[in-house]
Write a protein that holds these residues in place. Structure first.
Motif, PDB file in Angstrom:
ATOM      1  N   PRO A 287       0.822  -1.213   0.000  1.00  0.00           N
ATOM      2  CA  PRO A 287       0.000   0.000   0.000  1.00  0.00           C
ATOM      3  C   PRO A 287       0.854   1.261   0.000  1.00  0.00           C
ATOM      4  N   ARG A 288       0.397   2.250  -0.716  1.00  0.00           N
ATOM      5  CA  ARG A 288       1.162   3.497  -0.823  1.00  0.00           C
ATOM      6  C   ARG A 288       1.142   4.258   0.498  1.00  0.00           C
ATOM      7  N   ARG A 289      -0.025   4.387   1.110  1.00  0.00           N
ATOM      8  CA  ARG A 289      -0.142   5.092   2.388  1.00  0.00           C
ATOM      9  C   ARG A 289      -0.058   4.064   3.522  1.00  0.00           C
ATOM     10  N   MET A 290       1.170   3.824   3.950  1.00  0.00           N
ATOM     11  CA  MET A 290       1.435   2.724   4.869  1.00  0.00           C
ATOM     12  C   MET A 290       0.713   2.868   6.200  1.00  0.00           C
ATOM     13  N   LEU A 291       0.810   4.036   6.802  1.00  0.00           N
ATOM     14  CA  LEU A 291       0.257   4.195   8.147  1.00  0.00           C
ATOM     15  C   LEU A 291      -1.263   4.296   8.135  1.00  0.00           C
ATOM     16  N   VAL A 292      -1.843   4.838   7.074  1.00  0.00           N
ATOM     17  CA  VAL A 292      -3.304   4.850   6.986  1.00  0.00           C
ATOM     18  C   VAL A 292      -3.828   3.421   6.919  1.00  0.00           C
ATOM     19  N   VAL A 293      -3.251   2.615   6.040  1.00  0.00           N
ATOM     20  CA  VAL A 293      -3.671   1.221   5.916  1.00  0.00           C
ATOM     21  C   VAL A 293      -3.393   0.458   7.211  1.00  0.00           C
ATOM     22  N   GLY A 294      -2.216   0.697   7.805  1.00  0.00           N
ATOM     23  CA  GLY A 294      -1.888   0.023   9.051  1.00  0.00           C
ATOM     24  C   GLY A 294      -2.863   0.361  10.167  1.00  0.00           C
ATOM     25  N   THR A 295      -3.198   1.639  10.302  1.00  0.00           N
ATOM     26  CA  THR A 295      -4.121   2.050  11.366  1.00  0.00           C
ATOM     27  C   THR A 295      -5.518   1.493  11.133  1.00  0.00           C
ATOM     28  N   LEU A 296      -5.945   1.417   9.881  1.00  0.00           N
ATOM     29  CA  LEU A 296      -7.237   0.783   9.597  1.00  0.00           C
ATOM     30  C   LEU A 296      -7.237  -0.677  10.060  1.00  0.00           C
ATOM     31  N   GLY A 297      -6.050  -1.290  10.053  1.00  0.00           N
ATOM     32  CA  GLY A 297      -5.938  -2.670  10.521  1.00  0.00           C
ATOM     33  C   GLY A 297      -6.070  -2.822  12.022  1.00  0.00           C
ATOM     34  N   PHE A 331      -1.226  -4.188  10.044  1.00  0.00           N
ATOM     35  CA  PHE A 331      -0.633  -3.079  10.795  1.00  0.00           C
ATOM     36  C   PHE A 331       0.850  -3.323  11.055  1.00  0.00           C
ATOM     37  N   ALA A 332       1.192  -4.502  11.556  1.00  0.00           N
ATOM     38  CA  ALA A 332       2.557  -4.760  12.019  1.00  0.00           C
ATOM     39  C   ALA A 332       3.575  -4.587  10.901  1.00  0.00           C
ATOM     40  N   VAL A 333       3.295  -5.120   9.715  1.00  0.00           N
ATOM     41  CA  VAL A 333       4.254  -5.018   8.615  1.00  0.00           C
ATOM     42  C   VAL A 333       4.389  -3.566   8.164  1.00  0.00           C
ATOM     43  N   ASN A 334       3.282  -2.860   8.045  1.00  0.00           N
ATOM     44  CA  ASN A 334       3.350  -1.459   7.629  1.00  0.00           C
ATOM     45  C   ASN A 334       4.047  -0.590   8.675  1.00  0.00           C
ATOM     46  N   TRP A 335       3.875  -0.908   9.935  1.00  0.00           N
ATOM     47  CA  TRP A 335       4.557  -0.175  11.006  1.00  0.00           C
ATOM     48  C   TRP A 335       6.068  -0.386  10.930  1.00  0.00           C
ATOM     49  N   MET A 336       6.501  -1.614  10.720  1.00  0.00           N
ATOM     50  CA  MET A 336       7.929  -1.886  10.597  1.00  0.00           C
ATOM     51  C   MET A 336       8.520  -1.182   9.380  1.00  0.00           C
ATOM     52  N   LEU A 337       7.778  -1.176   8.279  1.00  0.00           N
ATOM     53  CA  LEU A 337       8.252  -0.480   7.085  1.00  0.00           C
ATOM     54  C   LEU A 337       8.383   1.018   7.339  1.00  0.00           C
ATOM     55  N   ALA A 338       7.397   1.598   8.017  1.00  0.00           N
ATOM     56  CA  ALA A 338       7.448   3.026   8.302  1.00  0.00           C
ATOM     57  C   ALA A 338       8.642   3.370   9.184  1.00  0.00           C
ATOM     58  N   VAL A 403       0.329  10.919   9.867  1.00  0.00           N
ATOM     59  CA  VAL A 403      -0.138   9.557   9.588  1.00  0.00           C
ATOM     60  C   VAL A 403      -0.815   9.509   8.227  1.00  0.00           C
ATOM     61  N   ARG A 404      -1.649  10.501   7.936  1.00  0.00           N
ATOM     62  CA  ARG A 404      -2.381  10.512   6.668  1.00  0.00           C
ATOM     63  C   ARG A 404      -1.470  10.821   5.483  1.00  0.00           C
ATOM     64  N   ARG A 405      -0.415  11.592   5.709  1.00  0.00           N
ATOM     65  CA  ARG A 405       0.431  12.022   4.590  1.00  0.00           C
ATOM     66  C   ARG A 405       1.542  11.041   4.243  1.00  0.00           C
ATOM     67  N   LYS A 409       8.094   5.249  -0.087  1.00  0.00           N
ATOM     68  CA  LYS A 409       8.995   5.884  -1.041  1.00  0.00           C
ATOM     69  C   LYS A 409       9.068   5.052  -2.315  1.00  0.00           C
ATOM     70  N   PRO A 410       9.121   5.704  -3.486  1.00  0.00           N
ATOM     71  CA  PRO A 410       9.023   4.969  -4.751  1.00  0.00           C
ATOM     72  C   PRO A 410      10.227   4.115  -5.078  1.00  0.00           C
ATOM     73  N   ARG A 411      11.361   4.360  -4.490  1.00  0.00           N
ATOM     74  CA  ARG A 411      12.543   3.556  -4.778  1.00  0.00           C
ATOM     75  C   ARG A 411      13.292   3.279  -3.485  1.00  0.00           C
TER      76      ARG A 411
END
Length: 429
Positions: A287-297, A331-338, A403-405, A409-411
């Motif tokens: 997902p592009r917006r990691m923390l938004v998707v993670g928080t929804l989880g 959530f957990a994977v997106n949090w670690m990525l962030a 969190v929303r913004r 990163k693309p690369r």
């Protein structure tokens, strides 16, 4: 630096090199051992004549040992090679579990000894966990970070599920002491595997002060970064609510209304299966917006307490727990990525230590207050209150602009430093 994979080696994806395989393999071994040892420790206390309160005290000693040393562990993991910190922590665990096993097998284990040895294990975990957070990304190329986090969590979750089942069976067949001895041997094997991990000791910047100054630097990052402190505060409460539901309310409701321990065990197993599916999902979903998707989880974590409040049938409760398992893994994977994208490598273990501290600090209090809350407000209201807190805190996190913004990163680039106030002041001089 992550090493390149030998394409001639079958059975592994191209990005999973030797270092990553050693890290995941060692984590799987210790995960199975730890889960089995948790069951064994509880039965060791009971077999020695301990009460339910004694079992709780021994379990709490592990969390207490971890909380006391977490911040020190984070600072040490940012100073020293992380694979060595993890290996030493495993050796400490091996020794404490071996002594625990010897006391149980010889019939000389006392409550204070079991609590003290369990606290030593928690203290070792305080050094291990921040180091693990910092080391994982060093074993793979940045482009495969999401897949690596997912595989790592899949392995550790599978170990937790399997270890609990195997540990219970082994305790029944051979006794708690032998299970603790096997756990000690597993820690020794894991220490040897982690000692063989060969990653370049990255330049983490000059050391301009002592450990207290370094801890302040880690705290400044957390306190000055809204998405960090917001989610850490969120999970301080959410983890407390989840643990109270799983350890206190769930077993009570199941015993009184669902037919005993069996349905609750099925629900917990379904939750574990959900985490496995969530990890598989996150291997492919970026997902592009990691923390938004993670928080929804996080929102689905409100559903198990609601299901218990409504006294849903066992199959429905298991379905709810399964969905919660999938969601929390998202959530957990997106949090670690962030964390790895936004926090500099030289600060990641200290920041992770504050994250861990926030995650576990309120859990003992939540467990202690679960019973009184049910007595004062009624169990149904306490369960709905738990659901409401999870929802309200998750909504509050979604209101944070950072969190929303935040976007992936693309690369695969080096993390952009989260500057501390002290660094900003120095830059202005």
């Amino acid at each position: 630096m992550a090493e390149h994979h030998d394409p001639r080696r079958p059975g592994f994806p191209p990005w999973a090199g030797r270092n990553f395989r050693l890290l995941v393999g060692a984590s799987f071994i210790t995960g199975i051992g730890n889960s089995g040892a948790t069951v064994a420790a509880a039965f060791a206390v009971i077999e020695s004549g301990g009460s339910a309160t004694d079992v709780g005290l021994v379990a709490a000693a592990r969390t207490a040992g971890m909380v006391v040393l977490l911040l020190v562990g984070g600072a040490v993991a940012d100073r020293l090679p992380r694979q060595r910190v993890m290996a030493v922590a495993n050796i400490v665990n091996a020794c404490s579990q071996a002594l625990f096993a010897a006391l149980v097998l010889t019939g000389h284990a006392t409550l204070w000894q079991m609590a003290a040895l369990t606290a030593v294990g928690g203290g070792a975990l305080a050094f291990f966990s921040p180091a693990a957070q910092g080391l994982l990304l060093a074993t793979v190329e940045p482009a495969h970070a999401g897949q690596a986090f997912s595989v790592y969590r899949l392995a550790t979750n599978a170990a937790t599920i399997g270890g609990s089942a195997v540990g219970g069976a082994l305790v029944a067949a051979f006794g708690a002491g032998w299970v603790l001895a096997v756990d000690a041997a597993g820690f020794a094997v894991a220490a040897a595997m982690r000692a063989r991990i060969d990653v370049a000791h990255a330049d983490r910047g000059p050391r301009s002060g002592g450990m207290l100054r370094e801890l302040r630097e880690g705290w400044q990052v957390v306190a000055s970064t809204s998405w960090l402190w917001g989610i850490v505060l969120q999970f301080a409460v959410v983890n407390g609510m989840v643990n109270a539901v799983e350890a206190v309310y769930g077993p009570l409701v199941s015993r009184e209304s669902l037919g005993g321990a069996g349905p609750w065990g099925l629900a917990l197993a379904a939750g574990g299966a959900g985490t496995a599916l969530g990890a598989v999902l996150m291997m492919r979903w970026r997902p592009r917006r990691m923390l938004v998707v993670g928080t929804l989880g996080v929102f689905p974590l409100a559903l198990p307490s609601a299901a218990l409040a409504l006294t849903l049938p066992a199959w429905a409760l298991a379905a709810v727990m399964f969905g919660g398992g999938v969601a929390i893994e998202v959530f957990a994977v997106n949090w670690m990525l962030a964390l790895h994208q936004e926090v500099p490598e030289d600060l990641i273990s200290r920041v992770s230590a504050f994250d861990w501290l926030g995650s576990v600090a309120l859990t003992p209090l939540a467990l202690a207050l679960a019973g009184p809350a049910a007595s004062v407000f009624g169990r149904t209201r306490a369960l709905w209150g738990s659901s409401g807190l999870v929802v309200l805190l998750s909504l509050a996190v979604l209101l944070l602009p950072d969190v929303r913004r935040m976007e992936r990163k693309p690369r695969p680039a080096s993390p952009q430093p989260v500057r501390t106030p002290a660094q900003d002041s120095n830059a202005a001089l």
